[in-house]
Write an enzyme that holds these catalytic residues in place. Structure first.
Site, PDB file in Angstrom:
ATOM      1  N   HIS A 101     -53.785 -71.434 -35.858  1.00 46.64           N
ATOM      2  CA  HIS A 101     -54.429 -70.179 -35.479  1.00 46.64           C
ATOM      3  C   HIS A 101     -53.653 -69.011 -36.054  1.00 46.64           C
ATOM      4  O   HIS A 101     -52.450 -69.123 -36.305  1.00 46.64           O
ATOM      5  CB  HIS A 101     -54.539 -70.054 -33.959  1.00 46.64           C
ATOM      6  CG  HIS A 101     -53.239 -70.230 -33.252  1.00 46.64           C
ATOM      7  ND1 HIS A 101     -52.697 -71.479 -32.996  1.00 46.64           N
ATOM      8  CD2 HIS A 101     -52.344 -69.334 -32.766  1.00 46.64           C
ATOM      9  CE1 HIS A 101     -51.541 -71.338 -32.371  1.00 46.64           C
ATOM     10  NE2 HIS A 101     -51.295 -70.040 -32.228  1.00 46.64           N
ATOM     11  N   HIS A 103     -52.828 -64.956 -35.449  1.00 49.64           N
ATOM     12  CA  HIS A 103     -52.870 -63.801 -34.555  1.00 49.64           C
ATOM     13  C   HIS A 103     -53.178 -62.562 -35.395  1.00 49.64           C
ATOM     14  O   HIS A 103     -52.503 -62.313 -36.403  1.00 49.64           O
ATOM     15  CB  HIS A 103     -51.504 -63.578 -33.894  1.00 49.64           C
ATOM     16  CG  HIS A 103     -51.009 -64.717 -33.062  1.00 49.64           C
ATOM     17  ND1 HIS A 103     -50.942 -64.649 -31.694  1.00 49.64           N
ATOM     18  CD2 HIS A 103     -50.525 -65.944 -33.404  1.00 49.64           C
ATOM     19  CE1 HIS A 103     -50.429 -65.785 -31.213  1.00 49.64           C
ATOM     20  NE2 HIS A 103     -50.174 -66.589 -32.236  1.00 49.64           N
TER      21      HIS A 103
HETATM   22  P1  AMP Z   1     -48.661 -69.529 -30.559  1.00 55.37           P
HETATM   23  O1  AMP Z   1     -47.442 -69.223 -29.723  1.00 55.37           O
HETATM   24  O2  AMP Z   1     -48.601 -68.952 -31.935  1.00 55.37           O
HETATM   25  O3  AMP Z   1     -48.987 -71.010 -30.558  1.00 55.37           O
HETATM   26  O4  AMP Z   1     -49.845 -68.753 -29.873  1.00 55.37           O
HETATM   27  C1  AMP Z   1     -50.652 -69.281 -28.868  1.00 55.37           C
HETATM   28  C2  AMP Z   1     -51.390 -68.126 -28.251  1.00 55.37           C
HETATM   29  O5  AMP Z   1     -52.508 -68.624 -27.558  1.00 55.37           O
HETATM   30  C3  AMP Z   1     -50.578 -67.295 -27.254  1.00 55.37           C
HETATM   31  O6  AMP Z   1     -50.510 -65.947 -27.707  1.00 55.37           O
HETATM   32  C4  AMP Z   1     -51.354 -67.428 -25.956  1.00 55.37           C
HETATM   33  O7  AMP Z   1     -51.383 -66.235 -25.212  1.00 55.37           O
HETATM   34  C5  AMP Z   1     -52.741 -67.806 -26.448  1.00 55.37           C
HETATM   35  N1  AMP Z   1     -53.549 -68.573 -25.538  1.00 55.37           N
HETATM   36  C6  AMP Z   1     -53.223 -69.717 -24.894  1.00 55.37           C
HETATM   37  N2  AMP Z   1     -54.253 -70.168 -24.167  1.00 55.37           N
HETATM   38  C7  AMP Z   1     -55.271 -69.288 -24.359  1.00 55.37           C
HETATM   39  C8  AMP Z   1     -56.612 -69.209 -23.872  1.00 55.37           C
HETATM   40  N3  AMP Z   1     -57.134 -70.118 -23.047  1.00 55.37           N
HETATM   41  N4  AMP Z   1     -57.357 -68.152 -24.274  1.00 55.37           N
HETATM   42  C9  AMP Z   1     -56.855 -67.223 -25.097  1.00 55.37           C
HETATM   43  N5  AMP Z   1     -55.601 -67.258 -25.607  1.00 55.37           N
HETATM   44  C10 AMP Z   1     -54.820 -68.267 -25.224  1.00 55.37           C
END
Ligand code: AMP
Ligand code: ZN
Length: 115
Positions: A101, A103
């Site tokens: 993903h 950001h």
């Molecule tokens: P990473 O640390 O790069 O793996 O980012 C994962 C991101 O996913 C974090 O910023 C979380 O806040 C976000 N996240 C986790 N679960 C959800 C969810 N159900 N809906 C939206 N964002 C989420």
């Protein structure tokens, strides 16, 4: 993939605030935003991380991710002010969801990227 939270979002098994969706990608609001604009852009294919990009077709998804980023940034009014695109890969980067993903973070002056 079973037990992948982003696959569940893609399959509408759990809710999210979707801002863009098409054949290749879904984009939704991050649950814990770090800036006024914080959106996750996620390929609809379960690819674990940047090191898992192997097949030629995987790069179709990455192209679509960046097309989505341009569209969302324009719609959110940050295409001129700027923004940051972050992709965390594996543990040293702090990746918490093992479905690749990106950001999209913006809407304010951002600090230095790396601590
Ligand atoms: P990473 O640390 O790069 O793996 O980012 C994962 C991101 O996913 C974090 O910023 C979380 O806040 C976000 N996240 C986790 N679960 C959800 C969810 N159900 N809906 C939206 N964002 C989420
Ligand atoms: Zn997944």
């Amino acid at each position: 993939m079973d037990n992948c939270i982003f696959c569940k979002i893609i399959n509408k098994e759990i809710p999210s605030k979707i801002v863009l969706e098409n054949e290749h990608v879904i984009a939704f609001e991050d649950l814990n935003p770090v800036a006024p604009v914080h959106i996750l852009i996620v390929p609809k294919k379960h690819i674990s991380d940047a090191m898992d990009l192997e097949e030629v077709t995987d790069y179709t998804y990455i192209k679509e991710v960046f097309k989505a980023i341009r569209k969302i940034a324009t719609e959110k009014g940050i295409s001129e002010s700027g923004f940051r695109i972050v992709n965390n890969c594996k543990s040293d980067a702090g990746q918490t969801v093992e479905h690749i993903h990106f950001h999209l973070i913006g809407g304010k002056q951002l600090g230095k990227m790396v601590d």
